[in-house]
Scaffold this motif. Structure first.
Motif, PDB file in Angstrom:
ATOM      1  N   TRP A  99       0.911  -1.165  -0.152  1.00  8.03           N
ATOM      2  CA  TRP A  99      -0.148   0.117   0.102  1.00  8.03           C
ATOM      3  C   TRP A  99       0.947   1.330  -0.165  1.00  8.03           C
ATOM      4  N   LYS A 100       2.251   0.986   0.113  1.00  6.73           N
ATOM      5  CA  LYS A 100       3.053   2.322   0.114  1.00  6.73           C
ATOM      6  C   LYS A 100       3.390   2.860  -0.990  1.00  6.73           C
ATOM      7  N   ASN A 101       3.120   4.377  -1.344  1.00  7.97           N
ATOM      8  CA  ASN A 101       3.254   4.801  -2.757  1.00  7.97           C
ATOM      9  C   ASN A 101       4.788   5.233  -2.878  1.00  7.97           C
ATOM     10  N   LYS A 102       5.731   4.184  -2.718  1.00 10.40           N
ATOM     11  CA  LYS A 102       7.092   4.489  -2.889  1.00 10.40           C
ATOM     12  C   LYS A 102       7.792   3.384  -3.693  1.00 10.40           C
ATOM     13  N   ASP A 103       9.081   3.820  -4.317  1.00 11.26           N
ATOM     14  CA  ASP A 103       9.531   2.872  -5.169  1.00 11.26           C
ATOM     15  C   ASP A 103      10.608   1.902  -4.420  1.00 11.26           C
ATOM     16  N   ALA A 104      11.518   1.177  -5.158  1.00 10.79           N
ATOM     17  CA  ALA A 104      12.405   0.470  -4.455  1.00 10.79           C
ATOM     18  C   ALA A 104      13.321   1.035  -3.682  1.00 10.79           C
ATOM     19  N   TYR A 105      13.675   2.406  -4.020  1.00 11.08           N
ATOM     20  CA  TYR A 105      14.680   3.181  -3.232  1.00 11.08           C
ATOM     21  C   TYR A 105      14.088   4.176  -2.128  1.00 11.08           C
ATOM     22  N   GLY A 106      12.853   3.883  -1.846  1.00 11.04           N
ATOM     23  CA  GLY A 106      12.223   4.581  -0.874  1.00 11.04           C
ATOM     24  C   GLY A 106      11.642   5.936  -1.448  1.00 11.04           C
ATOM     25  N   ARG A 107      11.616   6.164  -2.363  1.00 10.16           N
ATOM     26  CA  ARG A 107      11.201   7.786  -2.864  1.00 10.16           C
ATOM     27  C   ARG A 107       9.762   7.598  -3.291  1.00 10.16           C
ATOM     28  N   SER A 108       9.170   8.865  -3.039  1.00 10.05           N
ATOM     29  CA  SER A 108       7.710   8.640  -3.463  1.00 10.05           C
ATOM     30  C   SER A 108       7.348   8.573  -4.877  1.00 10.05           C
ATOM     31  N   LEU A 109       6.246   8.117  -5.323  1.00  3.42           N
ATOM     32  CA  LEU A 109       5.793   8.056  -6.525  1.00  3.42           C
ATOM     33  C   LEU A 109       4.963   9.029  -6.946  1.00  3.42           C
ATOM     34  N   SER A 110       5.194   9.337  -8.297  1.00  6.26           N
ATOM     35  CA  SER A 110       4.528  10.747  -8.756  1.00  6.26           C
ATOM     36  C   SER A 110       2.960  10.332  -8.889  1.00  6.26           C
ATOM     37  N   ALA A 111       2.182  11.474  -8.975  1.00  5.99           N
ATOM     38  CA  ALA A 111       0.852  11.262  -9.034  1.00  5.99           C
ATOM     39  C   ALA A 111       0.303  10.274  -9.947  1.00  5.99           C
ATOM     40  N   GLU A 112       1.095  10.522 -11.195  1.00  5.57           N
ATOM     41  CA  GLU A 112       0.557   9.368 -12.392  1.00  5.57           C
ATOM     42  C   GLU A 112       0.670   7.802 -11.990  1.00  5.57           C
ATOM     43  N   LYS A 113       1.877   7.655 -11.311  1.00  2.00           N
ATOM     44  CA  LYS A 113       2.218   6.348 -10.808  1.00  2.00           C
ATOM     45  C   LYS A 113       1.097   5.990  -9.742  1.00  2.00           C
ATOM     46  N   ARG A 114       0.878   6.938  -8.794  1.00  4.26           N
ATOM     47  CA  ARG A 114       0.284   6.418  -7.638  1.00  4.26           C
ATOM     48  C   ARG A 114      -1.228   6.091  -8.273  1.00  4.26           C
TER      49      ARG A 114
END
Length: 323
Positions: A99-114
């Motif tokens: 459920w976390k909207n973060k990538d493999a490096y722990g960075r937040s995803l963009s609105a489009e990716k979310r």
């Protein structure tokens, strides 16, 4: 790896080889009953030299797919994926999207990716159940896990309850009954089978169905699946009740003695095990000068004070003690 470590590893390998060869020497060919068996060079096949029958093929390696040379490496590595479990409708084999909207490096995803991940999660949940039977099983197992957590039931008993519910579903015993009722009945049956002291009142307290329906469903499922349940031993409840009442070990031992003595005289037949255990604890606390009121004992055992008074009088008379 030092010399001593290599020597120990070689010794273990030699012992494994010797044990395997001894087992093979004790076997015989089921076709011609010849004891002349031969294993291939790579160890994957075992065949009979007399008739050529292949006894074993492609032996499964149950060991890990990685090597570790110290304790830290063994702790950090594990087999791929979580172990299978009966407490999930798919046995834990399907993947889940975090459920976390973060990538493999722990960075937040963009609105489009979310937005994309939210849509993928929705479809992931939809495809995990392919028909009504799997949806039924998913809901029932989640209810079983919820009630087991509230009752403090160990994981092994949850697995047994899940297996019982799967059998009931396969035997079409759910038809005409509520999913919650059957799930609660199978959880209570698992507690009875594994010797976990949980009364029907305690199970009903965390369930969404009435006590009468749970008992009716439990008896039906047990009869249809051929379970042979032994009567509940009141001594199973004594340690938990004594712990909640903060009573010493002496009272617990005395309560078990009271139960054994009175049960030998036939007083236990037809009595509630929780009420019987509560009365024995109340009597033992008085005998050991660790007085607890009937109200305190009744609140812990979830029985009435009248039940404790009635059972207490019977037990005291059976012990030959005059009050």
């Amino acid at each position: 790896m030092d010399r001593s470590t290599r020597v120990r590893v070689d010794e273990r390998d030699d012992e494994t080889t010797v044990d395997q060869s001894e087992q093979e020497n004790a076997r015989s060919c089921p076709e011609c009953e010849s004891a002349s068996l031969r294993r291939s060079a790579d160890g994957s096949e075992l065949s009979c030299e007399a008739c050529g029958l292949l006894l074993e093929e492609e032996a499964i390696d149950h060991g890990p797919e990685w090597r570790a040379f110290n304790h830290a490496e063994r702790e950090s590595k594990s087999r791929v994926g979580a172990p299978t479990t009966e407490t999930m409708h798919d046995r834990g084999l399907t993947t889940t999207i975090d459920w976390k909207n973060k990538d493999a490096y722990g960075r937040s995803l963009s609105a489009e990716k979310r937005t994309q991940m939210s849509r993928l999660r929705k479809w992931q949940e939809r495809i995990r159940t392919k028909d009504a039977g799997e949806r039924n099983l998913q809901f029932a197992l989640s209810e079983t896990d919820r009630m087991a957590s509230a009752l403090g039931i160990p994981r092994s008993v949850r697995e047994v309850a899940s297996v019982i519910y799967r059998r009931a579903l396969d035997e079409d015993l759910i038809r005409g009954r509520s999913i919650e009722g059957v799930a609660t009945g199978t959880l209570y049956a698992a507690c009875r089978m594994e010797g976990i002291p949980r009364s029907l009142d305690e199970v009903a307290a965390v369930s969404r169905v009435e006590r009468k329906e749970i008992g009716r469903t439990y008896r039906y499922v047990s009869h249809e699946l051929g379970f042979e349940m032994e009567p509940v031993d009141p001594k199973q409840y004594v340690p938990r009740f004594c712990s909640e009442l903060d009573l010493p070990e002496e009272v617990q031992s005395k309560a078990n003695e009271v139960i054994d003595t009175s049960a030998e005289k036939g007083l236990l037949s037809g009595k509630s095990p929780t009420g019987y255990a509560a009365a024995a604890i109340y009597a033992s606390a008085l005998l050991c000068n660790e007085k607890r009121t009937q109200r305190e004992v009744a609140a812990v055992a979830q029985v009435t004070e009248v039940t404790i008074r009635n059972r207490y009088q019977e037990q005291i008379e059976a012990m030959g003690i005059h009050t």
